[in-house]
Design a protein around this motif. Structure first.
Motif, short mmCIF file in Angstrom:
data_model
loop_
_atom_site.label_atom_id
_atom_site.label_comp_id
_atom_site.label_asym_id
_atom_site.label_seq_id
_atom_site.Cartn_x
_atom_site.Cartn_y
_atom_site.Cartn_z
N LEU A 103 44.82 44.37 36.50
CA LEU A 103 44.18 45.45 35.75
C LEU A 103 42.66 45.46 35.85
CD1 LEU A 103 46.39 45.38 32.53
CD2 LEU A 103 46.39 47.13 34.31
N GLY A 104 42.08 44.48 36.55
CA GLY A 104 40.63 44.38 36.59
C GLY A 104 39.96 45.10 37.73
N GLY A 105 40.73 45.72 38.63
CA GLY A 105 40.14 46.44 39.75
C GLY A 105 39.83 45.54 40.93
N ASP A 106 39.51 46.15 42.08
CA ASP A 106 39.15 45.35 43.25
C ASP A 106 37.64 45.19 43.33
OD1 ASP A 106 37.92 47.43 45.00
OD2 ASP A 106 39.92 48.28 45.02
N LEU A 107 37.20 44.23 44.13
CA LEU A 107 35.77 43.93 44.20
C LEU A 107 34.97 45.01 44.91
CD1 LEU A 107 35.52 40.06 44.68
CD2 LEU A 107 35.50 41.43 42.60
N ARG A 108 35.61 45.83 45.73
CA ARG A 108 34.91 46.98 46.30
C ARG A 108 34.51 47.95 45.18
NH1 ARG A 108 32.34 47.22 50.43
NH2 ARG A 108 34.09 46.44 51.67
N PHE A 109 35.44 48.19 44.27
CA PHE A 109 35.17 49.07 43.13
C PHE A 109 33.98 48.56 42.32
CE2 PHE A 109 35.77 49.96 38.61
CZ PHE A 109 35.93 51.34 38.58
N HIS A 110 33.96 47.28 42.01
CA HIS A 110 32.89 46.73 41.19
C HIS A 110 31.59 46.63 41.97
CE1 HIS A 110 35.45 45.91 37.76
NE2 HIS A 110 36.33 45.33 38.56
N LEU A 111 31.67 46.33 43.27
CA LEU A 111 30.46 46.26 44.09
C LEU A 111 29.77 47.62 44.18
CD1 LEU A 111 28.69 44.48 45.93
CD2 LEU A 111 30.21 45.11 47.83
N GLU A 112 30.56 48.67 44.36
CA GLU A 112 29.98 50.01 44.44
C GLU A 112 29.39 50.45 43.10
OE1 GLU A 112 33.07 52.49 45.96
OE2 GLU A 112 32.75 51.86 48.05
N ARG A 113 29.97 49.99 42.03
CA ARG A 113 29.48 50.36 40.70
C ARG A 113 28.23 49.58 40.32
NH1 ARG A 113 30.63 48.58 35.48
NH2 ARG A 113 32.12 47.07 36.33
N LEU A 152 41.44 41.37 44.21
CA LEU A 152 41.70 42.04 42.95
C LEU A 152 41.48 41.11 41.76
CD1 LEU A 152 45.03 43.91 43.83
CD2 LEU A 152 42.68 44.58 44.31
N LEU A 153 40.96 41.67 40.68
CA LEU A 153 40.73 40.91 39.46
C LEU A 153 41.83 41.18 38.44
CD1 LEU A 153 36.89 41.50 38.89
CD2 LEU A 153 38.00 39.69 40.22
N ASP A 154 42.25 40.14 37.75
CA ASP A 154 43.13 40.39 36.61
C ASP A 154 42.28 40.78 35.41
OD1 ASP A 154 42.07 38.02 35.53
OD2 ASP A 154 43.81 36.80 36.06
N GLU A 155 42.92 41.04 34.29
CA GLU A 155 42.17 41.54 33.13
C GLU A 155 41.19 40.52 32.58
OE1 GLU A 155 45.91 39.58 31.74
OE2 GLU A 155 45.35 41.03 33.30
N ARG A 156 41.35 39.24 32.93
CA ARG A 156 40.44 38.20 32.46
C ARG A 156 39.30 37.96 33.44
NH1 ARG A 156 42.51 33.33 32.41
NH2 ARG A 156 40.88 32.58 31.00
N GLY A 157 39.42 38.47 34.67
CA GLY A 157 38.35 38.32 35.63
C GLY A 157 38.60 37.30 36.72
N PRO A 302 36.17 42.18 33.43
CA PRO A 302 36.21 43.64 33.56
C PRO A 302 36.36 44.32 32.20
CG PRO A 302 37.71 42.58 35.12
CD PRO A 302 37.25 41.51 34.18
N ASP A 303 35.82 45.52 32.10
CA ASP A 303 35.88 46.29 30.87
C ASP A 303 37.30 46.84 30.69
OD1 ASP A 303 35.61 47.95 28.68
OD2 ASP A 303 33.76 48.89 29.37
N ALA A 304 38.02 46.30 29.72
CA ALA A 304 39.40 46.70 29.51
C ALA A 304 39.53 48.12 28.97
CB ALA A 304 40.09 45.72 28.56
N LYS A 305 38.43 48.68 28.46
CA LYS A 305 38.47 50.03 27.89
C LYS A 305 38.34 51.11 28.94
CE LYS A 305 36.50 48.47 23.48
NZ LYS A 305 35.37 48.63 22.53
N LYS A 306 38.00 50.71 30.17
CA LYS A 306 37.82 51.68 31.25
C LYS A 306 38.87 51.45 32.33
CE LYS A 306 32.79 51.98 30.62
NZ LYS A 306 31.46 51.79 31.27
N ALA A 307 39.19 52.52 33.06
CA ALA A 307 40.10 52.40 34.19
C ALA A 307 39.34 51.81 35.38
CB ALA A 307 40.67 53.77 34.55
#
Length: 424
Positions: A103-113, A152-157, A302-307
């Motif tokens: 649920l934490g998203g992939d690192l490409r998603f976080h890198l771009e953000r 990919l990250l889990d909800e805990r990171g 990762p922010d659990a309140k956001k997709a």
């Protein structure tokens, strides 16, 4: 009395796993001929990621051996920092992978953000991923496509390696086929003189460099320029490198990005390369004894309140899908199947991690033969990459879009599909 015929059939949870065992929740990914959605097991209430692949499209794109290869490799693998297979099954239309939910998203998603990540965070990911790579190499598997999109990250990171579509077993014989995403390919792949699992450690170095500095170490406007940069250009550091990365951190990056595989970090035989990496001063803050038990608190949560993925996939499913996924009973007559459909029927076997022991198909799955053509597919690629200049070829053949783009990898993520360029 008239309503009796409309009652749902009872679900046999003791029988073979099938789609009736799951509640279908939101759609979170889309690819060339499959999708990913969140599902919940009706009996255990556990959440998973369901990757499903349309058989007809799979046959049309000549990716049947790839899907079977990935299915078999995933059954063998079980590690805390890998997106593990939990169930596998099929119906008349689709093949299904049920995998750990991330649920934490992939690192490409976080890198771009974020633009880049803190050194402390990247060090934590490199430690976890090096543990996963050491495990894979110990069972003679090389991933061949390690990049931020496939972490990919889990909800805990915690970081997990995913997408085993072009992963392959290796032995003493070196591979020569060009496969993967070019920006993360080791120079020995491009040289076409043979390579082994050492390539994964190079890719880990490219990922770590990119995550810390927000740019890859080797770049080019064209595939030819990129190939030359990977093969020849000296490793350079950004002007503000010392503000983003410590000297021990740069030593590790330099060691992973060593062109000579025999001198590259992680590459000493019998696991000594991994142990050498663990002993490096950069990893002094890492408690290796508790790393795999996930007792440590990750530096980034990762922010659990956001997709943490592209939410448009769910909207597309609601508005545009003309054949929405639903559980269907299998047809009794399977006599008129094409050769490819018959191959999937026979070789994409069911798997239930609660009832079955994991096993290896190696070495029998080294060359999965297409029953339609009588030729080996090798390990042809199936997933377009996100960064520009990505390349996926095998045995000199350029392959575009054989399988799943970003949304369809082994768990939740979101990324754009990019057409591939032929490489000679």
């Amino acid at each position: 009395m008239g309503a009796v015929c409309c009652r749902p059939q009872p679900i046999d949870f003791d029988g073979e796993i099938n789609l009736f065992h799951f509640v279908l929740l939101r759609c979170v990914g889309k690819g060339a001929f499959g999708k990913v959605r969140v599902v919940q097991h009706k009996q255990t209430r556990e959440l998973y990621a369901l990757k499903y692949i349309n058989k007809a499209k799979c046959v049309k794109m000549k990716a049947v051996p790839n899907v079977i290869q990935e299915r078999r490799l995933l059954e063998e693998i079980d590690h805390p920092f890998i997106v593990n297979l939990r169930y596998a099954f099929q119906d008349d239309e689709n093949c299904f992978f049920v995998l750990d939910l991330m649920l934490g998203g992939d690192l490409r998603f976080h890198l771009e953000r974020l633009g880049s990540l803190q050194e402390e965070t990247v060090r934590f990911y490199v430690a976890q991923l090096s543990s996963a790579l050491a495990y894979l190499h110990d069972i003679n598997i090389m991933h061949r496509d390690l990049k931020p999109d496939n972490i990919l990250l889990d909800e805990r990171g915690n970081a997990h390696l995913t997408d085993f579509n072009i992963a392959v077993h290796f032995a003493e014989r070196r591979l020569t086929g060009v496969a993967g995403s070019m920006a993360y390919m080791a120079p020995e792949i491009l040289a076409k003189r043979g390579y082994t699992y050492y390539i994964d450690w190079w890719s880990l170095g490219v990922c770590a460099y990119e995550l810390i500095f927000g740019r890859r170490p080797f770049r080019g406007r064209t595939n030819s320029d990129l190939q030359h940069s990977i093969s020849k250009d000296p490793l350079k550091w950004p002007e503000d490198a010392d503000k983003k990365c410590s000297r021990p951190g740069m030593q590790v990056l330099k060691g992973l990005l060593e062109r000579d595989p025999n001198r590259r970090f992680g590459c000493k035989p019998n696991g000594e390369g991994y142990q050498e990496l663990r002993r490096h001063a950069w990893f002094k803050p890492i408690d290796w004894d508790t790393l795999e038990s996930k007792e440590q608190t990750p530096p980034f949560i990762p922010d659990a309140k956001k997709a943490n993925f592209d939410a448009s996939h769910e909207l597309e499913e609601l508005l545009l899908e003309d054949n929405p996924l639903k559980a269907k009973a299998r047809k009794a007559n399977q006599d008129n199947l094409s050769a490819e459909m018959r191959q999937m029927e026979e070789q994409f076997t069911s798997y239930d991690f609660k009832k079955m022991q994991r096993r290896s198909y190696y070495p029998h799955n080294q060359h999965i033969i297409s029953t339609a053509t009588g030729t080996s597919s090798g390990m042809a690629s199936s997933r377009p990459g996100t960064p520009a200049n990505d390349l996926r070829t095998e045995n000199g053949i350029s392959i575009a879009g054989n399988s799943l783009d970003g949304g369809d990898s082994d768990a939740i993520r979101g990324e754009k599909m990019v057409s591939e360029k032929e490489f000679s």
